[in-house]
Design a protein around this motif. Structure first.
Motif, short mmCIF file in Angstrom:
data_model
loop_
_atom_site.label_atom_id
_atom_site.label_comp_id
_atom_site.label_asym_id
_atom_site.label_seq_id
_atom_site.Cartn_x
_atom_site.Cartn_y
_atom_site.Cartn_z
N UNK A 181 47.12 42.81 22.79
CA UNK A 181 47.60 44.06 22.21
C UNK A 181 46.64 44.60 21.16
N UNK A 182 46.03 43.72 20.37
CA UNK A 182 45.15 44.20 19.30
C UNK A 182 43.66 44.03 19.61
N UNK A 183 43.31 43.31 20.70
CA UNK A 183 41.89 43.13 21.03
C UNK A 183 41.55 43.51 22.47
N UNK A 184 42.55 43.85 23.28
CA UNK A 184 42.29 44.21 24.65
C UNK A 184 42.19 42.99 25.55
N UNK A 185 41.78 43.22 26.80
CA UNK A 185 41.67 42.16 27.79
C UNK A 185 40.20 41.89 28.06
N UNK A 186 39.74 40.76 27.61
CA UNK A 186 38.36 40.34 27.86
C UNK A 186 38.28 39.66 29.22
N UNK A 187 37.30 40.07 30.01
CA UNK A 187 37.12 39.52 31.35
C UNK A 187 36.00 38.49 31.30
N UNK A 188 36.30 37.27 31.71
CA UNK A 188 35.31 36.20 31.68
C UNK A 188 34.33 36.32 32.85
N UNK A 189 33.04 36.22 32.54
CA UNK A 189 32.01 36.26 33.57
C UNK A 189 31.93 34.91 34.29
N UNK A 190 31.45 34.91 35.52
CA UNK A 190 31.22 33.63 36.20
C UNK A 190 30.23 32.78 35.40
N UNK A 191 30.30 31.47 35.58
CA UNK A 191 29.47 30.56 34.80
C UNK A 191 27.98 30.80 34.99
N UNK A 192 27.60 31.33 36.16
CA UNK A 192 26.17 31.53 36.44
C UNK A 192 25.68 32.93 36.05
N UNK A 193 26.53 33.71 35.34
CA UNK A 193 26.14 35.08 34.96
C UNK A 193 26.23 35.22 33.44
N UNK A 194 25.12 35.58 32.83
CA UNK A 194 25.03 35.77 31.39
C UNK A 194 24.43 37.15 31.13
N UNK A 195 25.02 37.93 30.23
CA UNK A 195 24.56 39.29 29.95
C UNK A 195 24.11 39.37 28.50
N UNK A 230 26.96 46.19 32.30
CA UNK A 230 27.17 45.16 33.31
C UNK A 230 26.50 45.55 34.62
N UNK A 231 26.07 44.59 35.41
CA UNK A 231 25.50 44.90 36.72
C UNK A 231 26.60 45.30 37.71
N UNK A 232 26.25 46.07 38.74
CA UNK A 232 27.27 46.49 39.73
C UNK A 232 27.54 45.40 40.77
N UNK A 233 27.64 44.15 40.31
CA UNK A 233 27.92 43.05 41.22
C UNK A 233 29.41 43.04 41.56
N UNK A 234 29.71 42.70 42.79
CA UNK A 234 31.10 42.55 43.19
C UNK A 234 31.74 41.38 42.45
N UNK A 235 32.92 41.59 41.92
CA UNK A 235 33.61 40.51 41.22
C UNK A 235 34.20 39.55 42.26
N UNK A 236 33.91 38.27 42.15
CA UNK A 236 34.46 37.30 43.12
C UNK A 236 35.98 37.40 43.18
N UNK A 237 36.55 37.40 44.38
CA UNK A 237 38.01 37.55 44.52
C UNK A 237 38.81 36.53 43.73
N UNK A 238 38.28 35.31 43.59
CA UNK A 238 39.03 34.28 42.88
C UNK A 238 39.12 34.56 41.37
N UNK A 239 38.27 35.47 40.87
CA UNK A 239 38.31 35.84 39.45
C UNK A 239 39.05 37.15 39.22
N UNK A 240 39.43 37.80 40.29
CA UNK A 240 39.84 39.20 40.17
C UNK A 240 41.17 39.47 40.87
N UNK A 241 42.25 39.00 40.26
CA UNK A 241 43.57 39.23 40.83
C UNK A 241 44.14 40.58 40.48
N UNK A 242 45.33 40.86 40.97
CA UNK A 242 46.00 42.13 40.74
C UNK A 242 46.52 42.21 39.31
#
Length: 302
Positions: A181-195, A230-242
């Motif tokens: 509510x006060x910081x938003x939703x942070x999305x975790x990157x895959x372990x092999x991706x660092x920005x 962020x790069x326009x990489x497709x988010x892996x389905x296992x990381x990206x639910x509804x």
């Protein structure tokens, strides 16, 4: 009606100029308007050159009922950083992660310890969100399930120490609702991706567009970052639910937090981010709401 004001971050001078430009006048030391009320979306401490003046200005307006204010993550970090139990023992170990953003605030208030203590107590009386005449105000993210959970647990007129102790553990459904509510939703990157950002700092997560369903989106489409792209990489389905999106017919929601250096503040007919990154480009933004059901670009004031 309401003038909703974005993250101020210790810029008392810029805030005063904005209030004056909207017709607020200083009477008996307090800014007020004859027919309108200001609403602050949180994050009025830290970063700027006049933090103490800013807190006193905002508090005086709230206490005189010429303004409303909610808590941002910076105020909540200050509260938790200083929170002690009955024996005087700190709730949490004071890590540098939380102290660094507070250093300037702590330095400004060092000669005024009792005043700072009073402000922290006052901050605990502020809400985390508001529902006003058909509009919503939150610092970072409005999710109905989170708001309902907070309503269930915050039943007093201030944030109780017992509630904050639960939050500080940071491993419960309630703490997740609180921080989203006060910081938003942070999305975790895959372990092999660092920005890396423009300062060369690495990141393993990014701020996401909480109002969208991320399923099927790529990293760039989902990102709501101001520090790096962020790069326009497709988010892996296992990381990206509804995730339930914020509905087009839901009430207008105003929020801050995301440091929009460029681009429109109005993100959809019922979504408005009012944080224009004052600490980086010196802009403070407000929206003058007068009952409309859809946001009007002409009502943005900078």
């Amino acid at each position: 009606m309401y003038d909703i004001i974005g993250d101020v971050h210790g810029q008392a001078g810029i805030l005063k100029d904005l209030l004056k430009s909207m017709g607020y006048e200083k009477k008996d030391g307090v800014f007020s308007h004859e027919t309108r009320k200001a609403v602050f979306v949180g994050d009025f401490i830290n970063r700027g050159p006049r933090i103490r003046d800013t807190v006193n200005l905002v508090r005086s307006m709230v206490e005189s009922e010429s303004a409303l204010a909610i808590l941002g993550n910076h105020e909540l970090n200050a509260i938790l950083f200083d929170l002690k139990d009955k024996s005087g023992k700190l709730f949490n170990k004071r890590s540098s992660k939380y102290r660094l953003p507070l250093n300037q605030t702590l330095e400004e208030f060092a000669p005024y310890p009792e005043e700072y203590k009073s402000h922290l107590k006052w901050m605990r009386s502020l809400p985390m969100f508001l529902e006003l005449d058909g509009i919503r105000i939150v610092h970072a993210c409005w999710r109905d399930e989170n708001i309902d959970l907070l309503k269930e647990h915050i039943t007093d007129d201030r944030l109780k120490k017992s509630f904050l102790r639960k939050i500080s553990k940071n491993n419960t459904e309630l703490s997740a609702a609180f921080w989203q509510t006060c910081k938003g939703i942070d999305f975790q990157l895959p372990k092999d991706l660092l920005v890396y950002d423009d300062r060369g700092q690495p990141h393993r997560s990014f701020r996401s567009k909480w109002w969208l369903n991320p399923k099927g989106m790529n990293f760039r489409e989902l990102s709501f970052e101001s520090r790096f792209e962020l790069p326009p990489y497709t988010i892996p389905p296992e990381l990206n639910g509804y995730r339930e999106p914020y509905g087009a017919n839901d009430p207008i929601v105003f929020f801050g937090h995301y440091c929009l250096k460029n681009g429109d503040n109005i993100l959809a007919p019922n979504l408005c981010c009012l944080d224009s990154c004052i600490s980086r480009n010196g802009k403070l933004t407000a929206y003058r709401w007068s009952g409309e059901k859809k946001l009007v670009p002409e009502n943005i004031v900078k």
